[in-house]
Design a protein around this motif. Structure first.
Motif, PDB file in Angstrom:
ATOM      1  N   UNK A  12       0.813  -1.223   0.000  1.00 38.71           N
ATOM      2  CA  UNK A  12       0.000   0.000   0.000  1.00 38.71           C
ATOM      3  C   UNK A  12       0.843   1.268   0.000  1.00 38.71           C
ATOM      4  N   UNK A  13       2.068   1.194   0.542  1.00 37.75           N
ATOM      5  CA  UNK A  13       2.916   2.390   0.520  1.00 37.75           C
ATOM      6  C   UNK A  13       3.223   2.791  -0.913  1.00 37.75           C
ATOM      7  N   UNK A  14       3.553   1.787  -1.736  1.00 37.22           N
ATOM      8  CA  UNK A  14       3.999   2.117  -3.085  1.00 37.22           C
ATOM      9  C   UNK A  14       2.844   2.159  -4.087  1.00 37.22           C
ATOM     10  N   UNK A  15       2.001   1.127  -4.111  1.00 34.41           N
ATOM     11  CA  UNK A  15       0.982   1.103  -5.164  1.00 34.41           C
ATOM     12  C   UNK A  15      -0.357   1.667  -4.715  1.00 34.41           C
ATOM     13  N   UNK A  16      -0.471   2.061  -3.453  1.00 33.59           N
ATOM     14  CA  UNK A  16      -1.669   2.768  -3.012  1.00 33.59           C
ATOM     15  C   UNK A  16      -1.368   4.251  -2.963  1.00 33.59           C
ATOM     16  N   UNK A  17      -2.398   5.077  -3.030  1.00 39.74           N
ATOM     17  CA  UNK A  17      -2.169   6.518  -2.964  1.00 39.74           C
ATOM     18  C   UNK A  17      -2.928   7.125  -1.812  1.00 39.74           C
ATOM     19  N   UNK A  18      -3.179   8.423  -1.903  1.00 40.51           N
ATOM     20  CA  UNK A  18      -3.767   9.111  -0.761  1.00 40.51           C
ATOM     21  C   UNK A  18      -5.198   8.661  -0.484  1.00 40.51           C
ATOM     22  N   UNK A  19      -5.946   8.239  -1.510  1.00 41.39           N
ATOM     23  CA  UNK A  19      -7.350   7.904  -1.254  1.00 41.39           C
ATOM     24  C   UNK A  19      -7.548   6.440  -0.890  1.00 41.39           C
ATOM     25  N   UNK A  20      -6.522   5.620  -1.070  1.00 40.74           N
ATOM     26  CA  UNK A  20      -6.677   4.209  -0.724  1.00 40.74           C
ATOM     27  C   UNK A  20      -5.762   3.812   0.425  1.00 40.74           C
ATOM     28  N   UNK A  21      -5.302   4.816   1.157  1.00 43.66           N
ATOM     29  CA  UNK A  21      -4.347   4.588   2.238  1.00 43.66           C
ATOM     30  C   UNK A  21      -4.952   3.706   3.340  1.00 43.66           C
ATOM     31  N   UNK A  22      -4.409   2.518   3.602  1.00 45.40           N
ATOM     32  CA  UNK A  22      -4.926   1.726   4.719  1.00 45.40           C
ATOM     33  C   UNK A  22      -4.235   2.087   6.043  1.00 45.40           C
ATOM     34  N   UNK A  23      -4.624   1.410   7.097  1.00 47.04           N
ATOM     35  CA  UNK A  23      -4.180   1.809   8.435  1.00 47.04           C
ATOM     36  C   UNK A  23      -2.652   1.830   8.636  1.00 47.04           C
ATOM     37  N   UNK A  24      -1.911   0.792   8.204  1.00 48.38           N
ATOM     38  CA  UNK A  24      -0.465   0.861   8.482  1.00 48.38           C
ATOM     39  C   UNK A  24       0.189   2.116   7.909  1.00 48.38           C
ATOM     40  N   UNK A  25      -0.315   2.603   6.764  1.00 46.91           N
ATOM     41  CA  UNK A  25       0.269   3.812   6.178  1.00 46.91           C
ATOM     42  C   UNK A  25      -0.243   5.046   6.918  1.00 46.91           C
ATOM     43  N   UNK A  26      -1.531   5.039   7.274  1.00 47.56           N
ATOM     44  CA  UNK A  26      -2.085   6.191   7.989  1.00 47.56           C
ATOM     45  C   UNK A  26      -1.408   6.363   9.339  1.00 47.56           C
ATOM     46  N   UNK A  27      -0.932   5.255   9.900  1.00 47.82           N
ATOM     47  CA  UNK A  27      -0.252   5.300  11.189  1.00 47.82           C
ATOM     48  C   UNK A  27       0.975   6.201  11.116  1.00 47.82           C
ATOM     49  N   UNK A  28       1.572   6.301   9.928  1.00 48.46           N
ATOM     50  CA  UNK A  28       2.769   7.124   9.778  1.00 48.46           C
ATOM     51  C   UNK A  28       2.471   8.604   9.957  1.00 48.46           C
ATOM     52  N   UNK A  29       1.201   8.972   9.768  1.00 48.00           N
ATOM     53  CA  UNK A  29       0.855  10.386   9.877  1.00 48.00           C
ATOM     54  C   UNK A  29       1.182  10.953  11.250  1.00 48.00           C
ATOM     55  N   UNK A  30       1.365  10.072  12.212  1.00 47.72           N
ATOM     56  CA  UNK A  30       1.637  10.554  13.565  1.00 47.72           C
ATOM     57  C   UNK A  30       3.109  10.901  13.754  1.00 47.72           C
ATOM     58  N   UNK A  31       3.927  10.490  12.805  1.00 53.92           N
ATOM     59  CA  UNK A  31       5.338  10.870  12.856  1.00 53.92           C
ATOM     60  C   UNK A  31       5.505  12.063  11.942  1.00 53.92           C
ATOM     61  N   UNK A  32       5.487  13.252  12.502  1.00 54.66           N
ATOM     62  CA  UNK A  32       5.629  14.418  11.648  1.00 54.66           C
ATOM     63  C   UNK A  32       7.094  14.838  11.630  1.00 54.66           C
TER      64      UNK A  32
END
Lengths: 290, 454
Positions: A228-248
């Motif tokens: 999902x990091x590479x072949x998913x984008x902003x609208x298909x972001x699943x939880x493991x990628x969204x979790x990164x949003x907490x590391x600013x």
């Protein structure tokens, strides 16, 4: 008798200790999720503090952003956690459905039929897992962007098959092989063709294997990061990628991150405890006489 | 009666909306370019989760309304963003039209042909209102580090404009004003003073908390070398590379620097510091566990905010101590660059121009995007007052004479800094002597550089 009692006490003691050891990280995460930032970073760690639910509200996008009018204040945007959660459910549900739908049939063929190059085909399925995802991700990305599968649910579900399909095929194959041939033969005598045998005899009898496959595939899919990091984008972001949003770039939002972690494991816990009931062994015990 | 009240209320709301929106656009509509010339195009922007990003995302609808260009976003945290960007650029897929990067990384991207230099866009009066955009408003050293001729080891500050900066990070010494006052110390002005003060304060108790004297990154990556060890090296007159791009970091100055850095962390630093990345150090300092800390100056936003820091109002800021050659610092600038594989480069440039304009940069610093890259933002009365309240030093001094990109441009500079980080870790963990670690690093780094030598 006395000896047995001490043994039991000792066992209970060590098991309790082990349970605490396993549960402590969850407890710690839970504490973090109800702390304000200064309590999170406090040293020595605080066990008594004023709890807050702000982290949960913020993570779920329910907290209204306060307007800061004076001075310079960092105001990170709330993560799109709810959306990511739904994305995860759609992607993982689709992945499991597809890989079980396709994989069970493939496994059935590999388990019950005789045909040429059977082992080679089975091995090919397994070989999907040989290469680390990073080895294939660049060509896959390139192809996906060209044919329009980039940042789409379908694209991700297809991509995830590389992880779940080999697992499904191999586990289900073993499960089908465990159904005694005599039962199949009996079904044939009763007039079943292979399709009805698959649906009415073998699949219900391999329910234990099926459940295990569903759980494992779901877990692997739920935790998948690279695809999902590479072949998913902003609208298909699943939880493991969204979790990164907490590391600013300027700070790590530990409180909301802990809240998100606890929210993210809920479906796994519910799903597994629900599905575990189906894990019944011995359905075929006594079905045949040897 | 009731009806007229409703009418008045609606009228008022409309009036406020109109005034507010016209206020928001007033600046950009006065620009001497046609913002709507690329109406209907769409671009995809790849950004790092960063205060700049957090502050401009809510403003993007304004850009879309202004230009008719639709903007898609993907925001990831730093490390993962770089990975994905690398995949996007290396595969020539061109999903991102605009992306966040900075010096060092842009050298690599440019050398590989992945980055579109901006000169032709800057010089096109149809696309750029140079007077309103005002390149001279950027701090000069910052703009210089975004320019490169593409020559190996030289030519920085000339030639192509590779990217435009949107955030600045130089390295400063954070200290606890209350601790220094209680211990009767002044702010250290030399590296030896810093070492002595830090060791003296270690394991003493201040404000009910047992503290360590000093903290800084010790993790095995490029960080420690870039954010604090390098500053000592430059200020002692050392450098990593000579004019011919030979690695000279293993000369006596370099060895002494590594030894000093390992010693201060061993003698005055916390346990396990060899695993500390910036957030470990920053959170520890914000919780009041350390007296001195050297890292990126934009952490001021975290330290001064009472909701994120237990030491708000007690933190002092100073430039890094002086060595034999004065005070020096490296710097990093988050910037926006354009992908060479973008299929709507002109629309991408309009977005970059808008996002790094004076108006947007000022709005973004209020939401925590320190430190400023534009003089007009730095000298905005509100910003001047906030910095003064914080006791922050004069950014102008920092940005005109102190901080700059201290390493020569080369495509493999990122990797060579990672290699130096590994050497430092070996010294910190006492696995090897500084001389041996740096001698080994020299071989690897020269190997990395060899393909680009003509």
């Amino acid at each position: 008798m006395k000896k047995r009692l001490t043994q039991r006490v000792r066992n209970a003691f060590f098991l309790t200790l082990y349970t605490l050891f396993i549960l402590f990280p969850f407890y710690w995460t839970f504490l973090m999720s109800i702390k304000i930032p200064t309590d999170v970073i406090a040293y020595p760690p605080k066990f008594i503090f004023k709890p807050t639910i702000q982290n949960y509200l913020w993570t779920l996008g329910l907290k209204i952003q306060e307007q800061v009018t004076t001075g310079i204040r960092g105001q990170p945007l709330p993560p799109e956690f709810v959306r990511a959660f739904l994305n995860s459910v759609i992607i993982c549900g689709g992945t499991v459905a597809l890989s079980v739908g396709v994989g069970a049939l493939a496994a059935y063929a590999l388990a019950k039929f005789k045909f040429r190059a059977k082992e080679n085909i089975a091995f090919t399925f397994l070989s999907f897992r040989f290469a680390p995802p990073l080895a294939i991700i660049i060509p896959l990305y390139f192809v996906y962007v060209r044919i329009g599968l980039y940042n789409s649910y379908l694209g991700l579900i297809l991509g995830y098959q590389l992880i779940t399909l080999p697992l499904t095929v191999w586990l289900m194959r073993v499960a089908f092989e465990e159904v005694p041939e005599e039962i199949d033969e009996a079904a044939t005598i009763d007039g079943c063709n292979w399709w009805t045998k698959f649906l009415k005899i073998d699949l219900p009898l391999s329910r234990g294997g099926l459940v295990a496959v569903v759980i494992l595939s779901f877990l692997f899919a739920w935790n998948e990061f690279t695809f999902p990091l590479i072949i998913g984008g902003s609208t298909t972001k699943p939880i493991p990628i969204a979790m990164l949003d907490f590391v600013t770039y300027s700070q790590v939002l530990y409180g909301p991150m802990a809240a998100a972690i606890l929210l993210a494991i809920i479906p796994n816990i519910i799903g597994i405890s629900f599905v575990l009931r189906f894990l019944v062994k011995g359905l075929t015990f006594g079905a045949i006489k040897e | 009666m009731k009806r007229s009240k409703v009418t008045v209320a609606i009228g008022l709301v409309l009036l406020i909306t109109f005034v507010a929106s016209s206020f928001a656009f007033a600046g950009f509509e006065d620009w001497n370019i046609d913002w709507r010339q690329l109406e209907g195009k769409s671009i995809e922007v790849g950004l790092v989760r960063h205060p700049m990003t957090d502050s401009i995302l809510p403003l993007v609808p304004e850009f879309e309304k202004l230009t008719g260009i639709s903007v898609g976003f993907e925001v990831l945290s730093e490390v993962q963003f770089r990975e994905k960007l690398l995949v996007d650029l290396a595969s020539h897929a061109g999903i991102y039209d605009v992306y966040n990067t900075g010096p060092r990384y842009s050298w690599k991207y440019y050398s590989a042909g992945w980055l579109q230099p901006l000169n032709s866009y800057l010089n096109d009066p149809k696309l750029t209102d140079l007077a309103a955009y005002d390149l001279d408003d950027f701090f000069p050293l910052m703009l210089a580090s975004a320019r490169w001729t593409g020559e190996f080891g030289k030519g920085m500050g000339e030639g192509y404009q590779l990217h435009v900066p949107c955030q600045e990070e130089a390295y400063c010494l954070f200290y606890r004003k209350d601790i220094l006052a209680e211990a009767g110390m002044t702010v250290p002005v030399t590296w030896d003073e810093l070492y002595n003060d830090a060791v003296k304060l270690t394991d003493q108790t201040f404000a009910g908390q047992k503290i360590k004297g000093f903290v800084a990154r010790g993790i095995r990556n490029e960080g420690p070398v870039l954010v604090w060890i390098g500053q000592k090296l430059y200020s002692d007159g050392g450098r990593w590379f000579d004019e011919n791009m030979n690695f000279v970091g293993n000369n006596p100055v370099g060895v002494e620097t590594f030894e000093w850095a390992a010693k201060i962390l061993q003698d005055a630093g916390p346990r396990g510091v060899s695993n500390f990345d910036w957030y470990d150090c920053m959170n520890g300092f914000a919780s009041g566990r350390y007296a001195f800390f050297i890292d990126a100056d934009h952490m001021n936003v975290v330290f001064e905010d009472p909701t994120t820091s237990a030491v708000a109002g007690k933190v002092g800021y100073a430039l890094c101590p002086a060595g034999k050659a004065g005070r020096k610092s490296g710097a990093w600038y988050w910037s926006m660059a354009m992908s060479n594989y973008s299929d709507s480069k002109e629309a991408a440039w309009l977005f970059m121009q808008w996002a790094t304009s004076k108006e947007i940069m000022l709005k973004s610093i209020l939401k925590g995007n320190t430190d400023p890259v534009r003089k007009s933002v730095n000298y905005d009365p509100g910003i001047v007052k906030t910095f003064k309240d914080w006791g922050y030093y004069d950014m102008n001094e920092e940005l005109t004479s102190y901080a700059r990109t201290m390493w020569p441009p080369a495509p493999n500079m990122v990797e060579s800094m990672f290699r130096l980080g590994r050497a430092f870790q070996e010294v910190l963990l006492k696995q090897r002597t500084a001389q041996a670690a740096l001698d080994d690093a020299k071989w690897d780094i020269e190997d990395m550089m060899a393909p680009f030598r003509k």
